[in-house]
Structure formats: structure tokens, C-alpha cells
Design a protein around this motif. Sequence first.
Motif, PDB file in Angstrom:
ATOM      1  N   UNK A   9       0.829  -1.192   0.000  1.00  0.00           N
ATOM      2  CA  UNK A   9       0.000   0.000   0.000  1.00  0.00           C
ATOM      3  C   UNK A   9       0.867   1.247   0.000  1.00  0.00           C
ATOM      4  N   UNK A  10       2.175   1.090   0.374  1.00  0.00           N
ATOM      5  CA  UNK A  10       3.108   2.217   0.302  1.00  0.00           C
ATOM      6  C   UNK A  10       3.194   2.703  -1.140  1.00  0.00           C
ATOM      7  N   UNK A  11       3.534   3.981  -1.316  1.00  0.00           N
ATOM      8  CA  UNK A  11       3.661   4.553  -2.663  1.00  0.00           C
ATOM      9  C   UNK A  11       4.757   3.866  -3.472  1.00  0.00           C
ATOM     10  N   UNK A  12       5.919   3.681  -2.855  1.00  0.00           N
ATOM     11  CA  UNK A  12       7.050   3.050  -3.534  1.00  0.00           C
ATOM     12  C   UNK A  12       7.684   2.043  -2.576  1.00  0.00           C
ATOM     13  N   UNK A  13       7.944   0.854  -3.094  1.00  0.00           N
ATOM     14  CA  UNK A  13       8.586  -0.206  -2.316  1.00  0.00           C
ATOM     15  C   UNK A  13       9.804  -0.671  -3.097  1.00  0.00           C
ATOM     16  N   UNK A  14      10.903  -0.869  -2.409  1.00  0.00           N
ATOM     17  CA  UNK A  14      12.111  -1.414  -3.020  1.00  0.00           C
ATOM     18  C   UNK A  14      12.008  -2.949  -2.973  1.00  0.00           C
ATOM     19  N   UNK A  15      12.227  -3.589  -4.104  1.00  0.00           N
ATOM     20  CA  UNK A  15      12.092  -5.048  -4.162  1.00  0.00           C
ATOM     21  C   UNK A  15      13.045  -5.745  -3.194  1.00  0.00           C
ATOM     22  N   UNK A  16      14.162  -5.126  -2.869  1.00  0.00           N
ATOM     23  CA  UNK A  16      15.102  -5.745  -1.909  1.00  0.00           C
ATOM     24  C   UNK A  16      14.472  -5.872  -0.530  1.00  0.00           C
ATOM     25  N   UNK A  17      13.588  -4.933  -0.179  1.00  0.00           N
ATOM     26  CA  UNK A  17      12.896  -5.036   1.103  1.00  0.00           C
ATOM     27  C   UNK A  17      11.912  -6.202   1.093  1.00  0.00           C
ATOM     28  N   UNK A 154       3.729   3.988 -18.853  1.00  0.00           N
ATOM     29  CA  UNK A 154       3.334   2.634 -18.456  1.00  0.00           C
ATOM     30  C   UNK A 154       3.725   1.579 -19.482  1.00  0.00           C
ATOM     31  N   UNK A 155       3.949   1.987 -20.741  1.00  0.00           N
ATOM     32  CA  UNK A 155       4.374   1.040 -21.777  1.00  0.00           C
ATOM     33  C   UNK A 155       5.699   0.381 -21.428  1.00  0.00           C
ATOM     34  N   UNK A 156       6.528   1.076 -20.668  1.00  0.00           N
ATOM     35  CA  UNK A 156       7.845   0.565 -20.293  1.00  0.00           C
ATOM     36  C   UNK A 156       7.839  -0.156 -18.950  1.00  0.00           C
ATOM     37  N   UNK A 157       6.660  -0.343 -18.388  1.00  0.00           N
ATOM     38  CA  UNK A 157       6.542  -0.938 -17.054  1.00  0.00           C
ATOM     39  C   UNK A 157       5.640  -2.161 -17.097  1.00  0.00           C
ATOM     40  N   UNK A 158       5.965  -3.110 -16.244  1.00  0.00           N
ATOM     41  CA  UNK A 158       5.095  -4.254 -16.043  1.00  0.00           C
ATOM     42  C   UNK A 158       4.314  -4.034 -14.771  1.00  0.00           C
ATOM     43  N   UNK A 159       3.359  -4.907 -14.520  1.00  0.00           N
ATOM     44  CA  UNK A 159       2.588  -4.808 -13.273  1.00  0.00           C
ATOM     45  C   UNK A 159       2.726  -6.092 -12.480  1.00  0.00           C
ATOM     46  N   UNK A 160       2.575  -5.921 -11.201  1.00  0.00           N
ATOM     47  CA  UNK A 160       2.587  -7.038 -10.274  1.00  0.00           C
ATOM     48  C   UNK A 160       1.555  -6.714  -9.198  1.00  0.00           C
ATOM     49  N   UNK A 161       0.794  -7.711  -8.784  1.00  0.00           N
ATOM     50  CA  UNK A 161      -0.282  -7.469  -7.816  1.00  0.00           C
ATOM     51  C   UNK A 161      -0.055  -8.271  -6.544  1.00  0.00           C
ATOM     52  N   UNK A 162      -0.505  -7.660  -5.462  1.00  0.00           N
ATOM     53  CA  UNK A 162      -0.466  -8.321  -4.159  1.00  0.00           C
ATOM     54  C   UNK A 162      -1.608  -7.779  -3.318  1.00  0.00           C
ATOM     55  N   UNK A 163      -2.434  -8.690  -2.827  1.00  0.00           N
ATOM     56  CA  UNK A 163      -3.541  -8.318  -1.943  1.00  0.00           C
ATOM     57  C   UNK A 163      -4.326  -7.121  -2.474  1.00  0.00           C
ATOM     58  N   UNK A 164      -4.742  -7.216  -3.717  1.00  0.00           N
ATOM     59  CA  UNK A 164      -5.558  -6.199  -4.378  1.00  0.00           C
ATOM     60  C   UNK A 164      -4.847  -4.863  -4.566  1.00  0.00           C
ATOM     61  N   UNK A 165      -3.533  -4.853  -4.442  1.00  0.00           N
ATOM     62  CA  UNK A 165      -2.727  -3.655  -4.704  1.00  0.00           C
ATOM     63  C   UNK A 165      -1.936  -3.917  -5.985  1.00  0.00           C
ATOM     64  N   UNK A 166      -1.944  -2.951  -6.905  1.00  0.00           N
ATOM     65  CA  UNK A 166      -1.196  -3.091  -8.152  1.00  0.00           C
ATOM     66  C   UNK A 166       0.022  -2.178  -8.105  1.00  0.00           C
ATOM     67  N   UNK A 167       1.156  -2.734  -8.487  1.00  0.00           N
ATOM     68  CA  UNK A 167       2.410  -1.988  -8.544  1.00  0.00           C
ATOM     69  C   UNK A 167       2.979  -2.070  -9.947  1.00  0.00           C
ATOM     70  N   UNK A 168       3.606  -0.966 -10.355  1.00  0.00           N
ATOM     71  CA  UNK A 168       4.326  -0.929 -11.625  1.00  0.00           C
ATOM     72  C   UNK A 168       5.805  -1.064 -11.317  1.00  0.00           C
ATOM     73  N   UNK A 169       6.498  -1.798 -12.186  1.00  0.00           N
ATOM     74  CA  UNK A 169       7.932  -1.892 -12.097  1.00  0.00           C
ATOM     75  C   UNK A 169       8.515  -1.910 -13.487  1.00  0.00           C
ATOM     76  N   UNK A 170       9.709  -1.336 -13.610  1.00  0.00           N
ATOM     77  CA  UNK A 170      10.283  -1.190 -14.930  1.00  0.00           C
ATOM     78  C   UNK A 170      10.560  -2.565 -15.533  1.00  0.00           C
ATOM     79  N   UNK A 171      10.071  -2.755 -16.742  1.00  0.00           N
ATOM     80  CA  UNK A 171      10.219  -4.056 -17.411  1.00  0.00           C
ATOM     81  C   UNK A 171      11.578  -4.206 -18.044  1.00  0.00           C
TER      82      UNK A 171
END
Length: 171
Positions: A9-17, A154-171
Motif C-alpha cells: 500500500x506504500x507509494x514506492x517499495x524497493x524489491x530488496x525489502x 506505463x508502456x515501459x513498465x510491467x505490473x505485479x499485484x499483491x492483496x488487491x494492490x497493483x504496482x508498476x515496475x520497470x520491465x
Amino acid sequence: MSMSNFVFGDDIIDSREVVSRLEELQGDRDDLNDSLDVANEEYDKVKRYDQDMGEDDPDPGGLIEECYDEVESIKDSIADLEKDELEPLEAFCSVGEGYSEWSSGVSLIHEDHFVEYTKQLIDDAYEMPVELDQGGWPWDHISIDYDAAAEALKQDYGTIEFEEETYYLQA
């Protein structure tokens, strides 16, 4: 004790976390499994001792029941950990691992924050004329459509979902 500082639900999350939290949970599960092994050994020892003693009372002092309860409690803790957080996070990470930068760190941008993220990205990457923010003709009639820019980005980003939250990450 959690070492990671993110909440879905945070605005930005680092995948390492996210990876760190997954490893932490896996370690917790391993610790619980070790505790379960010890509790099972203790339970078996108490049952054998009771059988060897041939007592009339099948569980003097309730020790067998206490050991059994400890084993069941640990099993419940493992099941809760896996169902509530570990399995969903493993599934999330398995999708994320499909992105090349996942383990070295990629930003997960919440869908509700993507326009603001785009604005910040533009501000960081390009020097805008000072007059654009100060107004005055013709600058007061020029604006950036950040919503459209976000849609294009968004064309350069993929999406990933968790618990009804959608996140974009660079593809």
C-alpha cells in the motif's frame, strides 16, 4: 521482529525489502520447524517414559497433554505463518523474479502514485523553463499533461499485484 520497512500500500517499495522480508519469514518458519522437532522429541520421550513406567494413570501430572499441546501450538503457528504471509509473499516474489533487476533492487510504484512518480521523474530528468512555473504569457497557457505522460510511461513498465494492490515496475 521485522527488519523490513515496507507495507503493501506504500507509494514506492524497493524489491530488496520484499526479498528481505521473504527471507526473514522463511527463517522464522525454519526456526518454528526446529522448535517443532524438539517438541516432538520431547513428546515422544514423555510418552515412552509413561509407557515404560506402566502407571495406572495414563498421563500423571498432565505432562503428555502439555507436550502434545506444545506440538499442536507450533504446528498452528507454522500453518498461520505460511497461510497469512509467507505463501502469498512467495507467490509475489516468484512473479517479481521474472524482472531482471528484482534481486538487485527495483522500485515498485503503487498504481495510485504512478502519476506523481511520473511528474517527479520528468522533473528530475528535464530542466523545465523557470517561466513555466512563474506564469506570464505565453507560459501560463502551457502545461504538462502528467496523466497522459504517466499513461505513455506505463508502456515501459510491467505490473505485479499483491492483496488487491497493483504496482508498476520497470520491465
